[in-house]
Design a protein around this motif. Sequence first.
Motif, PDB file in Angstrom:
ATOM      1  N   TYR A  13       0.870  -1.177   0.000  1.00  0.00           N
ATOM      2  CA  TYR A  13       0.000   0.000   0.000  1.00  0.00           C
ATOM      3  C   TYR A  13       0.903   1.221   0.000  1.00  0.00           C
ATOM      4  N   GLU A  14       0.765   2.069  -0.996  1.00  0.00           N
ATOM      5  CA  GLU A  14       1.646   3.217  -1.158  1.00  0.00           C
ATOM      6  C   GLU A  14       0.988   4.486  -0.633  1.00  0.00           C
ATOM      7  N   VAL A  15       1.683   5.171   0.271  1.00  0.00           N
ATOM      8  CA  VAL A  15       1.260   6.474   0.767  1.00  0.00           C
ATOM      9  C   VAL A  15       2.394   7.436   0.436  1.00  0.00           C
ATOM     10  N   LYS A  16       2.153   8.356  -0.481  1.00  0.00           N
ATOM     11  CA  LYS A  16       3.211   9.233  -0.979  1.00  0.00           C
ATOM     12  C   LYS A  16       3.647  10.248   0.065  1.00  0.00           C
ATOM     13  N   SER A  24      -0.383   1.791  16.274  1.00  0.00           N
ATOM     14  CA  SER A  24      -0.920   2.064  17.600  1.00  0.00           C
ATOM     15  C   SER A  24      -0.520   0.944  18.550  1.00  0.00           C
ATOM     16  N   SER A  25      -0.795   1.141  19.831  1.00  0.00           N
ATOM     17  CA  SER A  25      -0.407   0.161  20.851  1.00  0.00           C
ATOM     18  C   SER A  25      -1.061  -1.195  20.598  1.00  0.00           C
ATOM     19  N   GLY A  26      -2.330  -1.196  20.208  1.00  0.00           N
ATOM     20  CA  GLY A  26      -3.033  -2.446  19.934  1.00  0.00           C
ATOM     21  C   GLY A  26      -2.824  -2.962  18.524  1.00  0.00           C
ATOM     22  N   GLY A  27      -2.269  -2.137  17.654  1.00  0.00           N
ATOM     23  CA  GLY A  27      -1.977  -2.551  16.291  1.00  0.00           C
ATOM     24  C   GLY A  27      -3.104  -2.358  15.299  1.00  0.00           C
ATOM     25  N   GLN A  28      -4.257  -1.821  15.728  1.00  0.00           N
ATOM     26  CA  GLN A  28      -5.360  -1.684  14.786  1.00  0.00           C
ATOM     27  C   GLN A  28      -5.327  -0.383  14.005  1.00  0.00           C
ATOM     28  N   TYR A  29      -4.456   0.555  14.356  1.00  0.00           N
ATOM     29  CA  TYR A  29      -4.333   1.819  13.629  1.00  0.00           C
ATOM     30  C   TYR A  29      -2.915   1.992  13.108  1.00  0.00           C
ATOM     31  N   LEU A  30      -2.813   2.663  11.981  1.00  0.00           N
ATOM     32  CA  LEU A  30      -1.529   2.991  11.383  1.00  0.00           C
ATOM     33  C   LEU A  30      -1.528   4.474  11.077  1.00  0.00           C
ATOM     34  N   ALA A  31      -0.593   5.212  11.665  1.00  0.00           N
ATOM     35  CA  ALA A  31      -0.467   6.649  11.429  1.00  0.00           C
ATOM     36  C   ALA A  31       0.661   6.877  10.430  1.00  0.00           C
ATOM     37  N   CYS A  32       0.379   7.634   9.371  1.00  0.00           N
ATOM     38  CA  CYS A  32       1.364   7.990   8.353  1.00  0.00           C
ATOM     39  C   CYS A  32       1.544   9.502   8.383  1.00  0.00           C
ATOM     40  N   VAL A  33       2.797   9.957   8.484  1.00  0.00           N
ATOM     41  CA  VAL A  33       3.095  11.375   8.659  1.00  0.00           C
ATOM     42  C   VAL A  33       3.914  11.889   7.489  1.00  0.00           C
ATOM     43  N   ASP A  34       3.494  13.036   6.928  1.00  0.00           N
ATOM     44  CA  ASP A  34       4.353  13.764   6.004  1.00  0.00           C
ATOM     45  C   ASP A  34       4.771  15.053   6.712  1.00  0.00           C
ATOM     46  N   ASN A  35       5.041  16.132   6.021  1.00  0.00           N
ATOM     47  CA  ASN A  35       5.560  17.347   6.669  1.00  0.00           C
ATOM     48  C   ASN A  35       4.613  17.938   7.710  1.00  0.00           C
ATOM     49  N   LYS A  36       3.340  18.128   7.373  1.00  0.00           N
ATOM     50  CA  LYS A  36       2.402  18.751   8.315  1.00  0.00           C
ATOM     51  C   LYS A  36       1.094  17.999   8.464  1.00  0.00           C
ATOM     52  N   LYS A  37       0.938  16.850   7.857  1.00  0.00           N
ATOM     53  CA  LYS A  37      -0.316  16.118   7.913  1.00  0.00           C
ATOM     54  C   LYS A  37      -0.100  14.718   8.479  1.00  0.00           C
ATOM     55  N   ILE A  38      -1.118  14.255   9.207  1.00  0.00           N
ATOM     56  CA  ILE A  38      -1.118  12.904   9.743  1.00  0.00           C
ATOM     57  C   ILE A  38      -2.360  12.214   9.199  1.00  0.00           C
ATOM     58  N   ARG A  39      -2.158  11.070   8.594  1.00  0.00           N
ATOM     59  CA  ARG A  39      -3.279  10.269   8.101  1.00  0.00           C
ATOM     60  C   ARG A  39      -3.371   9.026   8.974  1.00  0.00           C
ATOM     61  N   LEU A  40      -4.584   8.671   9.363  1.00  0.00           N
ATOM     62  CA  LEU A  40      -4.803   7.555  10.271  1.00  0.00           C
ATOM     63  C   LEU A  40      -5.642   6.497   9.555  1.00  0.00           C
ATOM     64  N   SER A  42      -7.035   2.247   9.357  1.00  0.00           N
ATOM     65  CA  SER A  42      -7.296   0.982  10.027  1.00  0.00           C
ATOM     66  C   SER A  42      -6.392  -0.067   9.392  1.00  0.00           C
ATOM     67  N   THR A  43      -5.710  -0.862  10.197  1.00  0.00           N
ATOM     68  CA  THR A  43      -4.783  -1.840   9.624  1.00  0.00           C
ATOM     69  C   THR A  43      -5.507  -3.048   9.040  1.00  0.00           C
ATOM     70  N   PHE A  44      -6.767  -3.255   9.396  1.00  0.00           N
ATOM     71  CA  PHE A  44      -7.498  -4.411   8.875  1.00  0.00           C
ATOM     72  C   PHE A  44      -7.889  -4.218   7.420  1.00  0.00           C
ATOM     73  N   GLY A  45      -8.378  -3.051   7.065  1.00  0.00           N
ATOM     74  CA  GLY A  45      -8.793  -2.808   5.693  1.00  0.00           C
ATOM     75  C   GLY A  45      -8.093  -1.655   5.024  1.00  0.00           C
ATOM     76  N   LEU A  46      -7.163  -0.998   5.733  1.00  0.00           N
ATOM     77  CA  LEU A  46      -6.468   0.203   5.267  1.00  0.00           C
ATOM     78  C   LEU A  46      -7.450   1.301   4.877  1.00  0.00           C
ATOM     79  N   ASP A  47      -8.554   1.385   5.615  1.00  0.00           N
ATOM     80  CA  ASP A  47      -9.538   2.442   5.412  1.00  0.00           C
ATOM     81  C   ASP A  47      -9.152   3.653   6.242  1.00  0.00           C
ATOM     82  N   ASN A  48      -9.479   4.838   5.731  1.00  0.00           N
ATOM     83  CA  ASN A  48      -9.221   6.072   6.467  1.00  0.00           C
ATOM     84  C   ASN A  48     -10.152   6.120   7.675  1.00  0.00           C
ATOM     85  N   VAL A  49      -9.604   6.306   8.867  1.00  0.00           N
ATOM     86  CA  VAL A  49     -10.376   6.310  10.102  1.00  0.00           C
ATOM     87  C   VAL A  49     -11.060   7.649  10.331  1.00  0.00           C
ATOM     88  N   LEU A  50     -10.464   8.718   9.849  1.00  0.00           N
ATOM     89  CA  LEU A  50     -10.993  10.063  10.094  1.00  0.00           C
ATOM     90  C   LEU A  50     -12.219  10.323   9.234  1.00  0.00           C
TER      91      LEU A  50
END
Length: 84
Positions: A13-16, A24-40, A42-50
């Motif tokens: 899965y590519e996040v530019k 996350s601590s439980g492993g169900q979330y994945l946070a991806c950071v670029d210069n000023k933005k954070i995308r969150l 779900s690790t199960f389906g790689l759906d945007n949580v926000l």
Amino acid sequence: MYGELRDPPFHTYEVKHTKMIKFSSGGQYLACVDNKKIRLYSTFGLDNVLHGDDSIQCPAPGVSDICFSDMDTRMTVVTEEGFL
């Protein structure tokens, strides 16, 4: 059954422009950071949580660390300039 064992159990899965990723601590979330933005995601389906907007804006550039609470109910962002 042979096809299920032969196929790899992972996906690419590519996040530019990502400079840091953190699970996350439980492993169900994945946070991806670029210069000023954070995308969150779900690790199960790689759906945007926000909901609504697809990212969290940071008050200052340069995220140095992301910490999740024990139960993954809160996320703390630390920038290079000292913002929390």
